[in-house]
Write a protein that holds these residues in place. Structure first.
Motif, PDB file in Angstrom:
ATOM      1  N   ASN A 123       5.757  27.206  10.510  1.00 44.92           N
ATOM      2  CA  ASN A 123       6.385  27.029  11.769  1.00 44.92           C
ATOM      3  C   ASN A 123       5.510  26.645  12.995  1.00 44.92           C
ATOM      4  OD1 ASN A 123       6.486  28.584  14.574  1.00 44.92           O
ATOM      5  ND2 ASN A 123       8.463  28.404  13.812  1.00 44.92           N
ATOM      6  N   LYS A 124       5.743  25.227  12.920  1.00 45.14           N
ATOM      7  CA  LYS A 124       4.805  24.283  13.817  1.00 45.14           C
ATOM      8  C   LYS A 124       4.934  24.579  15.198  1.00 45.14           C
ATOM      9  CE  LYS A 124       6.621  20.959  11.538  1.00 45.14           C
ATOM     10  NZ  LYS A 124       6.457  19.711  10.760  1.00 45.14           N
ATOM     11  N   GLU A 125       6.041  25.066  15.600  1.00 47.98           N
ATOM     12  CA  GLU A 125       6.318  25.484  16.963  1.00 47.98           C
ATOM     13  C   GLU A 125       5.364  26.468  17.503  1.00 47.98           C
ATOM     14  OE1 GLU A 125       8.725  25.497  14.451  1.00 47.98           O
ATOM     15  OE2 GLU A 125      10.204  24.022  15.152  1.00 47.98           O
ATOM     16  N   SER A 150       2.744  19.923   5.699  1.00 48.35           N
ATOM     17  CA  SER A 150       1.923  19.087   4.631  1.00 48.35           C
ATOM     18  C   SER A 150       0.740  18.239   5.171  1.00 48.35           C
ATOM     19  CB  SER A 150       3.122  18.355   3.775  1.00 48.35           C
ATOM     20  OG  SER A 150       3.651  17.453   4.795  1.00 48.35           O
ATOM     21  N   GLU A 151       0.871  17.660   6.422  1.00 49.40           N
ATOM     22  CA  GLU A 151      -0.118  16.890   7.009  1.00 49.40           C
ATOM     23  C   GLU A 151      -1.312  17.830   7.122  1.00 49.40           C
ATOM     24  OE1 GLU A 151       3.010  17.039   7.745  1.00 49.40           O
ATOM     25  OE2 GLU A 151       3.769  15.076   7.442  1.00 49.40           O
ATOM     26  N   HIS A 152      -0.798  19.005   7.535  1.00 50.38           N
ATOM     27  CA  HIS A 152      -2.101  19.834   8.059  1.00 50.38           C
ATOM     28  C   HIS A 152      -2.766  20.414   6.984  1.00 50.38           C
ATOM     29  CE1 HIS A 152       0.596  19.047  11.283  1.00 50.38           C
ATOM     30  NE2 HIS A 152      -0.307  18.994  12.115  1.00 50.38           N
ATOM     31  N   PHE A 215      10.091  13.461  16.691  1.00 48.07           N
ATOM     32  CA  PHE A 215       9.648  14.670  17.627  1.00 48.07           C
ATOM     33  C   PHE A 215       8.880  15.446  16.406  1.00 48.07           C
ATOM     34  CE2 PHE A 215      12.274  14.089  21.406  1.00 48.07           C
ATOM     35  CZ  PHE A 215      11.326  14.301  22.087  1.00 48.07           C
ATOM     36  N   ASN A 216       9.094  15.422  15.129  1.00 49.55           N
ATOM     37  CA  ASN A 216       8.682  16.157  14.292  1.00 49.55           C
ATOM     38  C   ASN A 216       7.145  15.610  14.162  1.00 49.55           C
ATOM     39  OD1 ASN A 216       7.849  17.998  11.943  1.00 49.55           O
ATOM     40  ND2 ASN A 216       7.943  16.078  10.564  1.00 49.55           N
ATOM     41  N   LYS A 217       6.894  14.393  14.212  1.00 44.74           N
ATOM     42  CA  LYS A 217       5.457  13.859  14.284  1.00 44.74           C
ATOM     43  C   LYS A 217       4.667  14.292  15.402  1.00 44.74           C
ATOM     44  CE  LYS A 217       4.846  12.810  11.054  1.00 44.74           C
ATOM     45  NZ  LYS A 217       4.619  13.526   9.707  1.00 44.74           N
ATOM     46  N   LEU A 219       5.135  16.894  17.270  1.00 44.92           N
ATOM     47  CA  LEU A 219       4.907  18.237  17.120  1.00 44.92           C
ATOM     48  C   LEU A 219       3.632  18.411  16.420  1.00 44.92           C
ATOM     49  CD1 LEU A 219       8.156  20.180  16.673  1.00 44.92           C
ATOM     50  CD2 LEU A 219       7.139  19.663  18.921  1.00 44.92           C
ATOM     51  N   GLU A 220       3.603  17.563  15.197  1.00 45.41           N
ATOM     52  CA  GLU A 220       2.546  17.674  14.392  1.00 45.41           C
ATOM     53  C   GLU A 220       1.059  17.155  14.891  1.00 45.41           C
ATOM     54  OE1 GLU A 220       4.901  17.368  10.287  1.00 45.41           O
ATOM     55  OE2 GLU A 220       3.423  15.804  10.656  1.00 45.41           O
ATOM     56  N   VAL A 221       1.264  16.011  15.880  1.00 48.40           N
ATOM     57  CA  VAL A 221      -0.001  15.741  16.399  1.00 48.40           C
ATOM     58  C   VAL A 221      -0.653  16.777  17.407  1.00 48.40           C
ATOM     59  CG1 VAL A 221      -0.781  14.084  18.492  1.00 48.40           C
ATOM     60  CG2 VAL A 221       0.626  13.153  16.606  1.00 48.40           C
TER      61      VAL A 221
HETATM   62 MG    MG Z   1       4.788  17.589   8.301  1.00 44.65          MG
END
Ligand code: MG
Ligand code: NDP
Length: 393
Positions: A123-125, A150-152, A215-217, A219-221
């Motif tokens: 849950n990235k939020e 996955s990136e993290h 927006f996904n990216k 949030l990931e930044v």
């Molecule tokens: Mg991701």
């Protein structure tokens, strides 16, 4: 026997986690404390029976009777509502996966950290809305957070024992989503169905649309900034249509360590589930010879204004992450419901950030859940108002 809880078991990430638990011995090998879901009661009950969970919890009280009926005779307890999900998170599972979509994932995830548990965080939020609070709570209680995005997970693995202070940058990749190669002028006509397809990853609908808008990216930044504590200038985004390199770490000595793999979330979930061990996982082997070439390019911020907004939010700090996320969730609801067009989502979020930036307390990082949720609600209201004024196809 290790005990586990899966929050958001019936979703895309939850299904992958269920698959991994079943393949690694199921109820014989794992003590499953709680599984939670939303509206998909039949699937939640089926999973709870298969894993012999102690309790199954739905987010929606109106579905409690159905859940009880579906679990009749199994001996599995049932409960409903957001507070019951937080109680499920409070059960002393050794490992808890947070795979609820949206800001609704924050309260139960925070509870796991408050009790000093291990939180596998999809849950990235949680980190976007309340990065300081989440990381501060984990530090205070000694809880561990294992990244599942996955990136993290890729950065975490590529970093190994190295210190984040010794890296000159981290780069996360983005496939570019459904509209990567669309002419810009066509984006205003994009339909919900078109935005809900992803070239490489099979994911829930909301994150798939967020991939198309970037927006996904975005949030990931913010997630990268909060989780690894790295300055925003050292966080880079690259468009990489093949989705094979998930992230790489650039060390100060000029070396780069990348994490590569087939786009399958069972790698990141399984890595977190078995960490610090590595075991065989049902992930398709990566076949670089048949892929042939890997390509990269810089993202176009005109096409994807969400990336610019992420930088703006990091620079502003305080409540900006909660505001960006709340406005984004509302704008996504409005797009899915047909009230606004695809490019309007970024406009609604930007207008909401502009509106709330001067409000009292905006520059202070929320130090409790109630404050985060208050900013979230204010942002949703303002974004909804923007949609009401500017929407209409
Ligand atoms: Mg991701
Ligand atoms: P899904 O929409 O597929 O699943 C969401 C889960 O949360 C379901 O179990 C759903 O229940 C439940 N849920 C929905 N609303 C609520 C609510 N208000 N309260 C409690 N539970 C609720 O999402 P994904 O699995 O795609 O994503 C989950 C999280 O992981 C998101 O934060 C996403 O950004 C992140 N993530 C996902 C990736 C992916 O590959 N899918 C990759 C990286 C991160 P039900 O379906 O029964 O209604």
């Amino acid at each position: 026997m290790r005990s586990v809880t899966v929050l958001g078991a019936t979703g895309s990430i939850g299904e992958s986690a269920f698959d991994l638990l079943m393949r690694s011995g199921g109820a014989e090998a794992w003590r499953v404390m709680a599984l939670t879901g939303g509206a998909n009661i039949a699937r939640l009950a089926e999973m709870a029976r298969a894993l012999r969970s102690e309790i199954a919890v739905t987010a929606y009280p109106e579905h409690l009777d159905d859940l009880r009926d579906a679990l009749a005779g199994s001996g599995i307890a049932s409960a409903a509502g957001p507070a019951a999900i937080v109680e499920a998170a409070d059960m002393p599972a050794d490992w808890t996966l947070s795979a609820i979509v949206g800001a609704a994932g924050l309260p139960p995830g925070l509870r796991v950290l408050e009790r000093g548990g291990t939180l596998a965080l999809a849950n990235k939020e949680s980190l976007v809305t309340a990065g300081r609070l989440v990381m501060g709570t984990a530090e205070r209680t000694g809880a561990r957070i294992l990244p599942v995005d996955s990136e993290h997970s890729a950065i975490f693995q590529a970093l190994g024992a190295d210190n984040i202070e010794d890296v000159s940058s981290v780069s996360i990749t983005a496939s570019g989503g459904a509209f990567r190669d669309w002419p810009m002028e066509r984006l205003a006509q994009a339909t919900v169905a078109e935005a809900s397809t992803h070239p490489n990853w099979a994911m829930g609908q909301r994150i798939t649309i967020d991939s198309a808008s970037m927006f996904n990216k975005a949030l990931e930044v913010i997630e990268t900034r909060e989780f690894f504590g790295i300055d925003p200038e050292r966080i880079k985004v690259l468009v990489h249509p093949e989705s094979i390199v998930h992230a790489f770490v650039t060390h100060r000595d000029g070396g780069n360590i990348a994490h590569l793999g087939s786009p399958d979330m069972r790698h990141a979930i399984g890595y977190a589930l078995h960490w610090p061990k590595r075991i065989d996982l049902p992930v398709a082997p990566m076949d670089l010879a048949s892929i042939g070439s890997l390509t990269f390019r810089a993202p176009d911020e005109e096409r994807w204004p969400a990336l610019r907004l992420a930088r703006q939010v990091i620079a502003a700090g305080g409540a900006a992450g909660a505001v960006l996320n709340g406005a984004k969730e509302q704008a996504l609801d409005d797009f899915i419901a047909g009230r606004i067009r695809f490019p309007d989502m970024a406009r609604a979020v930007e207008a909401t950030l502009d509106d709330l930036t001067g409000r009292a307390g905006f520059t202070t990082s929320p130090s409790d859940l109630a404050t985060v949720l208050d900013w979230d609600q204010q942002a949703r209201q303002i974004a909804a108002g923007w949609a009401a004024r500017h929407g209409g196809r």
